[in-house]
Design a protein around this motif. Structure first.
Motif, mmCIF file in Angstrom:
data_model
loop_
_atom_site.group_PDB
_atom_site.id
_atom_site.type_symbol
_atom_site.label_atom_id
_atom_site.label_comp_id
_atom_site.label_asym_id
_atom_site.label_seq_id
_atom_site.Cartn_x
_atom_site.Cartn_y
_atom_site.Cartn_z
ATOM 1 N N LEU A 227 0.806 -1.221 0.000
ATOM 2 C CA LEU A 227 0.000 0.000 0.000
ATOM 3 C C LEU A 227 0.836 1.266 0.000
ATOM 4 N N GLY A 228 2.064 1.165 0.466
ATOM 5 C CA GLY A 228 2.907 2.356 0.499
ATOM 6 C C GLY A 228 4.283 2.021 1.027
ATOM 7 N N LEU A 250 -9.137 -4.067 11.057
ATOM 8 C CA LEU A 250 -8.119 -4.070 10.015
ATOM 9 C C LEU A 250 -6.750 -4.474 10.549
ATOM 10 N N ALA A 251 -6.565 -4.442 11.856
ATOM 11 C CA ALA A 251 -5.239 -4.646 12.450
ATOM 12 C C ALA A 251 -4.526 -5.890 11.950
ATOM 13 N N PRO A 252 -5.185 -7.073 11.931
ATOM 14 C CA PRO A 252 -4.449 -8.261 11.499
ATOM 15 C C PRO A 252 -4.149 -8.291 10.012
ATOM 16 N N LEU A 253 -4.790 -7.425 9.226
ATOM 17 C CA LEU A 253 -4.571 -7.413 7.784
ATOM 18 C C LEU A 253 -3.368 -6.559 7.411
ATOM 19 N N LEU A 254 -3.037 -5.557 8.212
ATOM 20 C CA LEU A 254 -1.996 -4.590 7.875
ATOM 21 C C LEU A 254 -0.716 -4.875 8.650
ATOM 22 N N THR A 255 0.393 -4.960 7.926
ATOM 23 C CA THR A 255 1.685 -5.264 8.532
ATOM 24 C C THR A 255 2.747 -4.357 7.933
ATOM 25 N N GLN A 262 13.818 0.648 3.871
ATOM 26 C CA GLN A 262 12.487 1.193 3.659
ATOM 27 C C GLN A 262 11.481 0.446 4.530
ATOM 28 N N HIS A 263 10.376 1.112 4.836
ATOM 29 C CA HIS A 263 9.304 0.500 5.611
ATOM 30 C C HIS A 263 8.067 0.403 4.724
ATOM 31 N N GLN A 264 7.637 -0.821 4.473
ATOM 32 C CA GLN A 264 6.537 -1.068 3.542
ATOM 33 C C GLN A 264 5.283 -1.465 4.309
ATOM 34 N N LEU A 265 4.196 -0.741 4.062
ATOM 35 C CA LEU A 265 2.904 -1.096 4.647
ATOM 36 C C LEU A 265 2.201 -2.012 3.665
ATOM 37 N N MET A 266 1.844 -3.217 4.117
ATOM 38 C CA MET A 266 1.235 -4.208 3.244
ATOM 39 C C MET A 266 -0.060 -4.738 3.835
ATOM 40 N N LEU A 287 -6.475 5.386 -3.651
ATOM 41 C CA LEU A 287 -5.123 5.603 -3.160
ATOM 42 C C LEU A 287 -4.370 6.530 -4.098
ATOM 43 N N LYS A 288 -3.397 7.224 -3.571
ATOM 44 C CA LYS A 288 -2.583 8.106 -4.408
ATOM 45 C C LYS A 288 -1.787 7.305 -5.422
ATOM 46 N N GLU A 289 -1.322 6.122 -5.000
ATOM 47 C CA GLU A 289 -0.601 5.232 -5.899
ATOM 48 C C GLU A 289 -1.267 3.861 -5.859
ATOM 49 N N PRO A 290 -1.363 3.172 -7.001
ATOM 50 C CA PRO A 290 -2.025 1.858 -7.021
ATOM 51 C C PRO A 290 -1.328 0.865 -6.099
ATOM 52 N N ALA A 291 -2.113 0.000 -5.499
ATOM 53 C CA ALA A 291 -1.545 -1.068 -4.679
ATOM 54 C C ALA A 291 -0.782 -2.027 -5.584
ATOM 55 N N LYS A 292 0.348 -2.500 -5.089
ATOM 56 C CA LYS A 292 1.214 -3.369 -5.873
ATOM 57 C C LYS A 292 1.174 -4.772 -5.292
ATOM 58 N N ILE A 293 0.933 -5.773 -6.151
ATOM 59 C CA ILE A 293 0.904 -7.157 -5.707
ATOM 60 C C ILE A 293 2.350 -7.662 -5.615
#
Length: 297
Positions: A227-228, A250-255, A262-266, A287-293
């Motif tokens: 996500l960023g 949402l907590a368990p979905l976001l890591t 770098q710190h990546q939010l996924m 989102l400002k930038e598309p989510a990347k798989i």
């Protein structure tokens, strides 16, 4: 932002419901547990004064509760190395249905003691559990296996859940395993004035790997949406907190993963690339930038 949160909630359900296992057998027993779980009719009145577990170095056997095991088709691989483990996810608790029955290491489960169950930590272990909603922390002894639901990271005793104010149901927590080295040196002790740390997961937190994969899934449990990317942890954690603040589920979905400075939010993990693509399409426009798989090993 609320539209984004609403969409992410549905995505969280997609990821969490991809495979759901329950505590099929009583811990450490081959006999199914019966009846409804929950509190006893008249629990002791002084439970808030029950002291936390006091960490001590204990022998970890390679056999017994630390052997690989399988619950409803899902294989779990406990680790026996004395290594740190930090997780964010949901906590549940278990009570009278298992009170007085054997735990995974043969001890008798006491719902009024400061213990907990974990799927893969060495047994015995000690862990600090924090409720980020109110800042409360407890230290528990891990002597049991579970929980067996994707997204849930620890199953607390009744008293531990009470002290954290988690008796109303599952809720987000932060879990930190205390290593033998931290226990020997006393480094596990927290100064009363010391602020709680920001936990960064070094490995994906979610459903364990399945031995049999769906043909549509190239890497079950390894597919994530990025996500960023942030230079500072504060940036990634601030965005994560913004999403979780409106919807704790949402907590368990976001890591947050740290990689290459770098710190990546996924978001994830997803059971297949198709699921991840569907999830990305539902909120890319927000989102400002598309989510990347991405795939993580």
């Amino acid at each position: 932002m609320r539209r984004l949160v609403a969409l992410l909630c549905s995505l969280a359900l997609l990821a969490a419901l991809g495979g759901c296992a329950t505590r099929a057998l009583t811990q450490g027993s081959s006999t199914p547990a019966t009846g409804r779980d929950g509190p006893e009719t008249n629990p002791p009145s002084n439970l808030m004064t029950v002291p936390d577990a006091v960490p001590k170095v204990e022998l970890v056997r390679l056999s017994g509760p630390n052997k690989p095991y399988e619950i409803e088709g899902v294989r779990y691989q406990p680790f026996v190395e004395d290594k740190p483990l930090v997780q964010r996810g949901l906590a549940s608790w278990y009570g009278k249905k298992f009170h007085g029955r054997p735990t995974a290491n043969g001890e008798v489960y006491n719902m009024y003691a400061m213990t907990a169950a974990h799927a893969t930590m060495p047994i015995p272990s000690y862990a600090r559990v924090r409720n980020p909603a109110n800042g409360r922390e407890v230290v528990v002894r891990i002597n049991d296996r579970g929980p067996f639901h994707p997204g849930r990271v620890i199953d607390l005793s009744y008293t531990a859940a009470l002290k954290l104010d988690l008796l109303r149901g599952v809720a987000p927590v932060e879990v930190e395993r205390l290593t033998a080295e931290q226990i020997r040196s006393g480094a596990w002790k927290r100064d009363a004035k010391e602020p709680p740390p920001v936990y960064v997961a070094q490995e994906p937190v979610g459903a364990p790997q399945r031995e049999t994969l769906n043909t549509a899934a190239s890497s079950s449990g390894r597919i994530w949406l990025q996500l960023g990317t942030f230079k500072l942890l504060d940036g990634a954690d601030a965005f994560r907190s913004l999403l979780v603040g409106d919807e704790p589920a949402l907590a368990p979905l976001l890591t947050v993963f740290k990689q290459g400075g770098q710190h990546q939010l996924m978001a994830g993990p997803y059971g297949s690339r198709a699921e991840a693509e569907e999830a990305a399409a539902r909120f890319n426009s927000l989102l400002k930038e598309p989510a990347k798989i991405v795939e993580r090993k």
